[in-house]
Design an enzyme around this catalytic site. Structure first.
Site: not given
Length: 238
Positions: A8, A129
Site C-alpha cells: 500500500d 469493499d
C-alpha cells in the site's frame, strides 16, 4: 489459490492502514521497488498494490512508486486506487500492470467496468469493499446503501476476472479474515472471489484455501513476521 502480498502506497512510502483510515498508517519503508524485489526473492508470483492517495483523490498519486514496483518485481502486479476512467485503465495495463482493480467506479460507472472487461478479458477486477455488509467507496470513506452481493451480481455477466472482497473493519487489524462473509459472496455469484482484510496467521491462509476461494491478500501479518512467506506460498500451491 493465489497469495498476494500487499504493498500500500502513501506519499511514496510503503504503509499499512488500520480500518482504511489514512491517519492510522504504519510506515514499513520508503522504497516500494525494494520491497517488491524482496517479495519476488521470497517466491511471491503476484503482488497487490494500492495507491491509497489515489483512492481518495480519484486519480493516480503514486505513479512513480508503482513504476518502481513494476520494474523490480518479476511476477504479476494487480493495482488499485483511484482508477476511475478508461484512460486510467488502458494506461496502467499498457504500462505492465497485470490486472487493474476498480472499486468506486464499479458502483458509480458500471458501464466502465463492462466495456473495459470486454476490451481486456481477464484483466479487470471489481473491488467489493464492505463496512457492515454495505459497499464502501472513495477510499472507504463513504458507506452506501448498496449491499455487497447486490453490487457483485451487477457484474455476473460482465466478464470480470475476479471480485476482491475486503471487510474494511478488519483491514490492518490482524483480526482474521471474515471467511463467512467472503464465502457467502462467493456462493452468491459465479465470479472468482479474492479475500482481503484481517489475515493474521497461517491458519487464515489455510482456511481461505480450503474454502476454495481464488486468492488472499496479506499485508501487516507478513510485514510483522506473523506469517512466513514460504509456508503461506506452499499452502496456496495445488
Amino acid at each position: 489459490m493465489i497469495l498476494f502480498p500487499a504493498i500500500d502506497l502513501k506519499a511514496g512510502q510503503v504503509v499499512r492502514l488500520a480500518e482504511g483510515e489514512m491517519n492510522r498508517a504504519t510506515v514499513y519503508g520508503d522504497d516500494p521497488g525494494a520491497r517488491a524485489r524482496l517479495f519476488g526473492e521470497a517466491g511471491a508470483t503476484h503482488l497487490h498494490v494500492v495507491d491509497l492517495d489515489g483512492a481518495f483523490a480519484g486519480t493516480a498519486r503514486n505513479a512513480d512508486a508503482v513504476a518502481s514496483i513494476l520494474a523490480s518485481f518479476p511476477g504479476h502486479v494487480q493495482l488499485g486506487g483511484g482508477i476511475r476512467t478508461r484512460a486510467d485503465i488502458d494506461r496502467w495495463l499498457d504500462a505492465g500492470v497485470w490486472r487493474v482493480v476498480i472499486g468506486t467506479a464499479a458502483l458509480e460507472q458500471p458501464d466502465l467496468v463492462r466495456t473495459a472487461a470486454a476490451a481486456h478479458p481477464g484483466r479487470i477486477v471489481v473491488a467489493v469493499d464492505a463496512r457492515g455488509g454495505m459497499v464502501a467507496t472513495r477510499g472507504w470513506a463513504n458507506v452506501t446503501d448498496v449491499a455487497v452481493a447486490d453490487l457483485a451480481r451487477r457484474f455476473e455477466d460482465a466478464g470480470v476476472a475476479a471480485l476482491l472482497f475486503t471487510d474494511v473493519g478488519r483491514d490492518g487489524l490482524l483480526k482474521g479474515v471474515n471467511l463467512d462473509a467472503t464465502v457467502a459472496l462467493a456462493k452468491a455469484v459465479s465470479i472468482p472471489v479474492i479475500a482481503s482484510g484481517g489475515a493474521a496467521g497461517i491458519e487464515d491462509i489455510r482456511a481461505v484455501a480450503e474454502a476454495g476461494l481464488a486468492g488472499v491478500i496479506v499485508g501487516r501479518a507478513i510485514y510483522d513476521g506473523r506469517i512466513d512467506m514460504a509456508e503461506a506460498l506452499a499452502v496456496g500451491r495445488p
